[in-house]
Scaffold this motif. Structure first.
Motif, PDB file in Angstrom:
ATOM      1  N   ASN A   1       3.021  21.956  -8.415  1.00  0.00           N
ATOM      2  CA  ASN A   1       2.408  20.993  -9.331  1.00  0.00           C
ATOM      3  C   ASN A   1       3.266  19.752  -9.532  1.00  0.00           C
ATOM      4  OD1 ASN A   1      -0.089  20.737 -10.429  1.00  0.00           O
ATOM      5  ND2 ASN A   1       0.513  21.442 -12.469  1.00  0.00           N
ATOM      6  N   THR A   2       3.875  19.277  -8.458  1.00  0.00           N
ATOM      7  CA  THR A   2       4.631  18.033  -8.498  1.00  0.00           C
ATOM      8  C   THR A   2       3.949  17.032  -7.575  1.00  0.00           C
ATOM      9  OG1 THR A   2       6.104  18.763  -6.719  1.00  0.00           O
ATOM     10  CG2 THR A   2       6.826  19.215  -8.979  1.00  0.00           C
ATOM     11  N   TYR A   3       4.447  15.795  -7.574  1.00  0.00           N
ATOM     12  CA  TYR A   3       3.828  14.733  -6.795  1.00  0.00           C
ATOM     13  C   TYR A   3       4.862  14.060  -5.901  1.00  0.00           C
ATOM     14  CZ  TYR A   3       0.209  15.368 -10.281  1.00  0.00           C
ATOM     15  OH  TYR A   3      -0.741  15.916 -11.079  1.00  0.00           O
ATOM     16  N   GLY A   4       4.375  13.478  -4.824  1.00  0.00           N
ATOM     17  CA  GLY A   4       5.222  12.719  -3.927  1.00  0.00           C
ATOM     18  C   GLY A   4       4.666  11.318  -3.779  1.00  0.00           C
ATOM     19  N   LEU A   5       5.516  10.381  -3.411  1.00  0.00           N
ATOM     20  CA  LEU A   5       5.117   8.994  -3.206  1.00  0.00           C
ATOM     21  C   LEU A   5       5.567   8.563  -1.817  1.00  0.00           C
ATOM     22  CD1 LEU A   5       4.084   6.201  -4.303  1.00  0.00           C
ATOM     23  CD2 LEU A   5       6.444   5.824  -5.098  1.00  0.00           C
ATOM     24  N   ILE A   6       4.670   8.000  -1.029  1.00  0.00           N
ATOM     25  CA  ILE A   6       4.999   7.495   0.286  1.00  0.00           C
ATOM     26  C   ILE A   6       4.945   5.970   0.219  1.00  0.00           C
ATOM     27  CG2 ILE A   6       4.352   7.376   2.724  1.00  0.00           C
ATOM     28  CD1 ILE A   6       3.069  10.141   2.374  1.00  0.00           C
ATOM     29  N   GLU A   7       6.067   5.348   0.566  1.00  0.00           N
ATOM     30  CA  GLU A   7       6.174   3.886   0.566  1.00  0.00           C
ATOM     31  C   GLU A   7       6.475   3.425   1.985  1.00  0.00           C
ATOM     32  OE1 GLU A   7       8.087   2.763  -3.684  1.00  0.00           O
ATOM     33  OE2 GLU A   7       9.463   3.724  -2.262  1.00  0.00           O
ATOM     34  N   PRO A   8       5.950   2.261   2.391  1.00  0.00           N
ATOM     35  CA  PRO A   8       6.248   1.777   3.736  1.00  0.00           C
ATOM     36  C   PRO A   8       7.698   1.304   3.832  1.00  0.00           C
ATOM     37  CG  PRO A   8       4.971   0.153   2.543  1.00  0.00           C
ATOM     38  CD  PRO A   8       5.052   1.374   1.657  1.00  0.00           C
ATOM     39  N   GLU A   9       8.236   1.408   5.032  1.00  0.00           N
ATOM     40  CA  GLU A   9       9.583   0.928   5.288  1.00  0.00           C
ATOM     41  C   GLU A   9       9.504  -0.018   6.487  1.00  0.00           C
ATOM     42  OE1 GLU A   9      13.352   3.441   5.064  1.00  0.00           O
ATOM     43  OE2 GLU A   9      12.868   3.400   7.208  1.00  0.00           O
ATOM     44  N   PHE A  10       9.945  -1.210   6.297  1.00  0.00           N
ATOM     45  CA  PHE A  10       9.843  -2.193   7.391  1.00  0.00           C
ATOM     46  C   PHE A  10      11.194  -2.502   7.978  1.00  0.00           C
ATOM     47  CE2 PHE A  10       6.293  -3.018   4.513  1.00  0.00           C
ATOM     48  CZ  PHE A  10       5.243  -2.872   5.394  1.00  0.00           C
TER      49      PHE A  10
ATOM     50  N   VAL B   1       0.855  -1.173   0.000  1.00  0.00           N
ATOM     51  CA  VAL B   1       0.000   0.000   0.000  1.00  0.00           C
ATOM     52  C   VAL B   1       0.899   1.234   0.000  1.00  0.00           C
ATOM     53  CG1 VAL B   1      -1.729   1.294   1.300  1.00  0.00           C
ATOM     54  CG2 VAL B   1      -1.871  -1.192   1.184  1.00  0.00           C
ATOM     55  N   ASN B   2       0.661   2.142  -0.933  1.00  0.00           N
ATOM     56  CA  ASN B   2       1.407   3.388  -1.073  1.00  0.00           C
ATOM     57  C   ASN B   2       0.435   4.557  -1.090  1.00  0.00           C
ATOM     58  OD1 ASN B   2       4.130   2.477  -3.386  1.00  0.00           O
ATOM     59  ND2 ASN B   2       3.623   1.677  -1.405  1.00  0.00           N
ATOM     60  N   VAL B   3       0.990   5.745  -0.976  1.00  0.00           N
ATOM     61  CA  VAL B   3       0.201   6.969  -1.072  1.00  0.00           C
ATOM     62  C   VAL B   3       0.919   7.918  -2.019  1.00  0.00           C
ATOM     63  CG1 VAL B   3      -0.711   8.967   0.191  1.00  0.00           C
ATOM     64  CG2 VAL B   3      -0.647   6.728   1.304  1.00  0.00           C
ATOM     65  N   VAL B   4       0.191   8.476  -2.964  1.00  0.00           N
ATOM     66  CA  VAL B   4       0.718   9.569  -3.761  1.00  0.00           C
ATOM     67  C   VAL B   4       0.036  10.838  -3.262  1.00  0.00           C
ATOM     68  CG1 VAL B   4       1.379   8.325  -5.854  1.00  0.00           C
ATOM     69  CG2 VAL B   4      -0.943   9.161  -5.628  1.00  0.00           C
ATOM     70  N   TYR B   5       0.759  11.949  -3.317  1.00  0.00           N
ATOM     71  CA  TYR B   5       0.184  13.205  -2.853  1.00  0.00           C
ATOM     72  C   TYR B   5       0.673  14.348  -3.725  1.00  0.00           C
ATOM     73  CZ  TYR B   5       4.733  13.697  -0.563  1.00  0.00           C
ATOM     74  OH  TYR B   5       6.077  13.769  -0.306  1.00  0.00           O
ATOM     75  N   LYS B   6      -0.126  15.387  -3.743  1.00  0.00           N
ATOM     76  CA  LYS B   6       0.197  16.560  -4.548  1.00  0.00           C
ATOM     77  C   LYS B   6       1.063  17.494  -3.720  1.00  0.00           C
ATOM     78  CE  LYS B   6      -1.930  19.482  -7.877  1.00  0.00           C
ATOM     79  NZ  LYS B   6      -2.749  19.145  -8.965  1.00  0.00           N
ATOM     80  N   ARG B   7       2.150  17.949  -4.330  1.00  0.00           N
ATOM     81  CA  ARG B   7       3.080  18.869  -3.672  1.00  0.00           C
ATOM     82  C   ARG B   7       2.932  20.258  -4.280  1.00  0.00           C
ATOM     83  NH1 ARG B   7       7.754  17.078  -1.278  1.00  0.00           N
ATOM     84  NH2 ARG B   7       8.860  18.719  -2.378  1.00  0.00           N
ATOM     85  N   LYS B   8       3.550  21.222  -3.630  1.00  0.00           N
ATOM     86  CA  LYS B   8       3.568  22.576  -4.183  1.00  0.00           C
ATOM     87  C   LYS B   8       4.332  22.545  -5.497  1.00  0.00           C
ATOM     88  CE  LYS B   8       3.489  24.646   0.356  1.00  0.00           C
ATOM     89  NZ  LYS B   8       4.296  25.216   1.421  1.00  0.00           N
TER      90      LYS B   8
END
Length: 175
Positions: free
Chosen positions: A166-175, A157-164
């Motif tokens: 007009n760019t995007y970020g990706l959040i990945e889990p780290e175990f 499960v990941n999350v993409v988000y909108k950044r200032k």
């Protein structure tokens, strides 16, 4: 408090250093002298940004303020951190968290009734595997600022988000 100031695309002048130290010294009434405060000043075009990070056991107190004047940003960041400390005092000082970073008079002082964090809505939805770029498109189509999805490459499960900007970020889990 030990204040560490760094600059990105900006020279830390004695005046700026003094302004940061004077403003953040107001927070000394909350923290012990061995608490680290990390300050980053940066400039991008007209944007004068200050980021303040205070790691305390189990939590990070952080504020980022942007304006067209660095001194205004410095004033704003101190006010925001003070508000956070007052609002979340009971959660920050919870016995299981430890209170070694906070002054005893701050801990013992009565605080107004703490606002409980309440989850008022739960959403459930099916997640089909998709690539991060497709998740960004889906997020834009929905008009949201973030989108939770199952990454087709990693099956996590990941999350993409909108950044200032007009760019995007990706959040990945780290175990």
């Amino acid at each position: 408090m030990r204040i560490t100031i760094t600059g990105r695309n900006i020279e830390i002048t004695p005046g700026l250093r003094q302004a940061v130290e004077d403003k953040l010294s107001k927070l000394e009434r909350y923290f012990t002298p061995d608490t680290d405060v990390i300050v980053t000043l940066s400039v991008e075009k007209e944007r004068q940004k200050i980021e303040v990070t205070i790691p305390v056991k189990g939590n990070i107190i952080r504020s980022e303020q942007v304006s067209n004047d660095m001194y205004v940003s410095i004033d704003l960041v101190e006010e925001v951190i003070e508000r956070q400390l007052k609002k979340y005092k009971n959660k920050l000082i919870d016995a299981k968290q430890g209170n070694s970073h906070f002054r005893p008079d701050f801990i013992e002082k009565e605080s107004p009734e703490d606002e409980e964090i309440q989850i008022i809505r739960t959403k459930r939805f099916g997640m089909k595997p998709m690539y991060p770029e497709d998740a960004c498109v889906q997020m834009e189509l929905l008009g949201h600022s973030f989108f939770v999805f199952q990454n087709a490459e990693t099956e996590e499960v990941n999350v993409v988000y909108k950044r200032k900007g007009n760019t995007y970020g990706l959040i990945e889990p780290e175990f």
